[in-house]
Design a protein around this motif. Sequence first.
Motif, PDB file in Angstrom:
ATOM      1  N   GLY A  57      -3.729 -39.057  66.456  1.00 41.49           N
ATOM      2  CA  GLY A  57      -4.590 -40.236  66.189  1.00 41.49           C
ATOM      3  C   GLY A  57      -3.914 -41.255  66.267  1.00 41.49           C
ATOM      4  O   GLY A  57      -2.380 -41.343  66.266  1.00 41.49           O
ATOM      5  N   ASP A  58      -4.143 -42.566  66.052  1.00 47.89           N
ATOM      6  CA  ASP A  58      -3.638 -43.726  65.992  1.00 47.89           C
ATOM      7  C   ASP A  58      -3.448 -44.349  64.635  1.00 47.89           C
ATOM      8  O   ASP A  58      -4.284 -45.005  64.184  1.00 47.89           O
ATOM      9  N   HIS A  59      -2.618 -43.655  63.799  1.00 47.12           N
ATOM     10  CA  HIS A  59      -2.559 -43.989  62.594  1.00 47.12           C
ATOM     11  C   HIS A  59      -1.193 -44.939  62.077  1.00 47.12           C
ATOM     12  O   HIS A  59      -0.201 -44.789  62.758  1.00 47.12           O
ATOM     13  N   HIS A  60      -1.540 -45.776  60.927  1.00 43.32           N
ATOM     14  CA  HIS A  60      -0.071 -46.419  60.723  1.00 43.32           C
ATOM     15  C   HIS A  60      -0.199 -46.582  59.115  1.00 43.32           C
ATOM     16  O   HIS A  60      -1.414 -46.808  58.197  1.00 43.32           O
ATOM     17  N   VAL A  61       0.952 -46.392  58.458  1.00 43.08           N
ATOM     18  CA  VAL A  61       1.152 -46.374  57.066  1.00 43.08           C
ATOM     19  C   VAL A  61       2.211 -47.468  57.030  1.00 43.08           C
ATOM     20  O   VAL A  61       3.577 -47.502  57.289  1.00 43.08           O
ATOM     21  N   ILE A  62       1.790 -48.465  56.130  1.00 38.24           N
ATOM     22  CA  ILE A  62       2.347 -49.861  55.994  1.00 38.24           C
ATOM     23  C   ILE A  62       2.773 -50.136  54.628  1.00 38.24           C
ATOM     24  O   ILE A  62       1.757 -50.127  53.685  1.00 38.24           O
ATOM     25  N   LYS A  63       3.795 -50.495  54.532  1.00 35.07           N
ATOM     26  CA  LYS A  63       4.429 -51.178  53.127  1.00 35.07           C
ATOM     27  C   LYS A  63       3.667 -52.508  52.759  1.00 35.07           C
ATOM     28  O   LYS A  63       3.991 -53.449  53.330  1.00 35.07           O
ATOM     29  N   ALA A  64       2.752 -52.465  51.703  1.00 32.90           N
ATOM     30  CA  ALA A  64       2.331 -53.641  51.043  1.00 32.90           C
ATOM     31  C   ALA A  64       2.206 -53.810  49.826  1.00 32.90           C
ATOM     32  O   ALA A  64       1.425 -52.871  49.366  1.00 32.90           O
ATOM     33  N   ASP A  65       2.588 -54.833  49.000  1.00 34.09           N
ATOM     34  CA  ASP A  65       2.336 -54.804  47.658  1.00 34.09           C
ATOM     35  C   ASP A  65       1.097 -55.712  47.400  1.00 34.09           C
ATOM     36  O   ASP A  65       1.228 -56.977  47.621  1.00 34.09           O
ATOM     37  N   LEU A  66       0.108 -55.188  47.067  1.00 35.06           N
ATOM     38  CA  LEU A  66      -1.162 -55.804  47.041  1.00 35.06           C
ATOM     39  C   LEU A  66      -1.704 -56.941  45.878  1.00 35.06           C
ATOM     40  O   LEU A  66      -2.413 -57.596  45.711  1.00 35.06           O
ATOM     41  N   ALA A  67      -0.592 -57.020  45.068  1.00 35.26           N
ATOM     42  CA  ALA A  67      -0.527 -57.972  44.125  1.00 35.26           C
ATOM     43  C   ALA A  67      -0.222 -59.070  44.526  1.00 35.26           C
ATOM     44  O   ALA A  67      -0.090 -60.255  43.816  1.00 35.26           O
ATOM     45  N   ASP A  68       0.620 -59.296  45.844  1.00 39.65           N
ATOM     46  CA  ASP A  68       1.185 -60.346  46.519  1.00 39.65           C
ATOM     47  C   ASP A  68       0.171 -60.818  47.559  1.00 39.65           C
ATOM     48  O   ASP A  68      -0.041 -60.291  48.726  1.00 39.65           O
ATOM     49  N   PRO A  69      -0.813 -62.034  47.385  1.00 44.11           N
ATOM     50  CA  PRO A  69      -1.429 -62.538  48.477  1.00 44.11           C
ATOM     51  C   PRO A  69      -0.864 -62.628  49.828  1.00 44.11           C
ATOM     52  O   PRO A  69      -1.406 -62.447  50.797  1.00 44.11           O
ATOM     53  N   ALA A  70       0.373 -63.085  49.853  1.00 48.05           N
ATOM     54  CA  ALA A  70       1.137 -63.045  51.020  1.00 48.05           C
ATOM     55  C   ALA A  70       1.237 -61.704  51.846  1.00 48.05           C
ATOM     56  O   ALA A  70       1.167 -61.411  53.004  1.00 48.05           O
ATOM     57  N   GLN A  71       1.410 -60.519  51.040  1.00 49.97           N
ATOM     58  CA  GLN A  71       1.683 -59.471  51.715  1.00 49.97           C
ATOM     59  C   GLN A  71       0.165 -58.947  52.096  1.00 49.97           C
ATOM     60  O   GLN A  71       0.200 -58.046  53.016  1.00 49.97           O
ATOM     61  N   ILE A  72      -0.940 -59.246  51.404  1.00 50.52           N
ATOM     62  CA  ILE A  72      -2.132 -58.845  51.860  1.00 50.52           C
ATOM     63  C   ILE A  72      -2.327 -59.526  53.399  1.00 50.52           C
ATOM     64  O   ILE A  72      -3.021 -58.983  54.254  1.00 50.52           O
ATOM     65  N   GLU A  73      -2.179 -60.578  53.302  1.00 51.84           N
ATOM     66  CA  GLU A  73      -2.292 -61.443  54.675  1.00 51.84           C
ATOM     67  C   GLU A  73      -1.567 -60.772  55.630  1.00 51.84           C
ATOM     68  O   GLU A  73      -2.060 -60.582  56.921  1.00 51.84           O
ATOM     69  N   ALA A  74      -0.413 -60.323  55.328  1.00 47.92           N
ATOM     70  CA  ALA A  74       0.617 -59.737  56.625  1.00 47.92           C
ATOM     71  C   ALA A  74       0.139 -58.201  56.856  1.00 47.92           C
ATOM     72  O   ALA A  74      -0.184 -57.936  58.256  1.00 47.92           O
ATOM     73  N   LEU A  75      -0.341 -57.752  56.072  1.00 43.18           N
ATOM     74  CA  LEU A  75      -1.214 -56.395  56.125  1.00 43.18           C
ATOM     75  C   LEU A  75      -2.435 -56.626  57.207  1.00 43.18           C
ATOM     76  O   LEU A  75      -2.355 -55.779  58.074  1.00 43.18           O
ATOM     77  N   LEU A  76      -3.229 -57.400  56.800  1.00 44.27           N
ATOM     78  CA  LEU A  76      -4.379 -57.590  57.750  1.00 44.27           C
ATOM     79  C   LEU A  76      -4.126 -58.215  58.857  1.00 44.27           C
ATOM     80  O   LEU A  76      -4.837 -57.966  59.957  1.00 44.27           O
ATOM     81  N   THR A  77      -2.916 -59.136  59.032  1.00 41.27           N
ATOM     82  CA  THR A  77      -2.630 -59.576  60.199  1.00 41.27           C
ATOM     83  C   THR A  77      -2.169 -58.423  61.197  1.00 41.27           C
ATOM     84  O   THR A  77      -2.481 -58.362  62.621  1.00 41.27           O
ATOM     85  N   GLU A  78      -1.273 -57.423  60.560  1.00 37.57           N
ATOM     86  CA  GLU A  78      -0.766 -56.380  61.395  1.00 37.57           C
ATOM     87  C   GLU A  78      -1.953 -55.373  61.932  1.00 37.57           C
ATOM     88  O   GLU A  78      -1.993 -54.911  62.946  1.00 37.57           O
ATOM     89  N   VAL A  79      -2.924 -55.084  60.725  1.00 39.80           N
ATOM     90  CA  VAL A  79      -4.144 -54.327  61.181  1.00 39.80           C
ATOM     91  C   VAL A  79      -4.775 -54.972  62.420  1.00 39.80           C
ATOM     92  O   VAL A  79      -5.242 -54.266  63.531  1.00 39.80           O
TER      93      VAL A  79
END
Length: 250
Positions: A57-79
């Motif tokens: 399948g098309d799976h992705h394991v991404i590093k992101a610290d969800l205590a940091d709003p900027a990293q949440i934004e980056a995660l969602l942008t990538e997804v």
Amino acid sequence: MDLELGGKTALVTGGTRGVGRGIVLALARAGVDVATCYKQDGEAVESLERELKEIGGDHHVIKADLADPAQIEALLTEVGSHYGHLDVLVNNAGTISHIPYAQLPLAEWQRIINTNLTAAHLVIQGALPLLHEGSSVVSIGSKSAEVGIPLRAHYTATKSALIGLTRSVAKELGSQGVRINVVALGVIETEALHALPEEQRTLMLKRYSDKTALGRLGLPDEVAGAILWLASDLSRYVTGATIAVDGGIS
């Protein structure tokens, strides 16, 4: 039973260990393309990547610290850039500590609130452009929201707040065909329990098993079963609900 989840896309936060890992693998085995995130590098990340590769399948394991709003934004942008939309969103990432309320530092209160509640809010809000009619959002809650647990006032507050957040957002998103629910867990047997010293592990297994109607702890796969149901059309009339997956614990 074929839940007809093949080809769907999902984001599961905190999916390399414990309950989150069980959810990620169950979704992948059901044919869902899954993205998940983690905070720290380690064997759990590497082994999950290997398992997902074996499943296919098309799976992705991404590093992101969800205590940091900027990293949440980056995660969602990538997804969003990769999948274009989300059919399933699971807020699983969370943390806990055990501190008497009288000694609870403000910094620790804020850390738990930011990780368990604010991050879930930001993930849901940030994912709104990716959600569509038929999308299912699930937040992992806790039985503690109903009963309260000593030394965990801050943690319990976040799990109670998730229920209120869910009920309100369900009413806002319902007209768009987006459902949002909470799965409230009892005590689940994960690697964190297995890592305890044998005497402590045995004591905890007995103590909490005796509190459940089923006489045992839950398993990550059993939590994943509820997520699969909520991800499928079998639950298409379920929203704003808190569903207990707790073995009848009291």
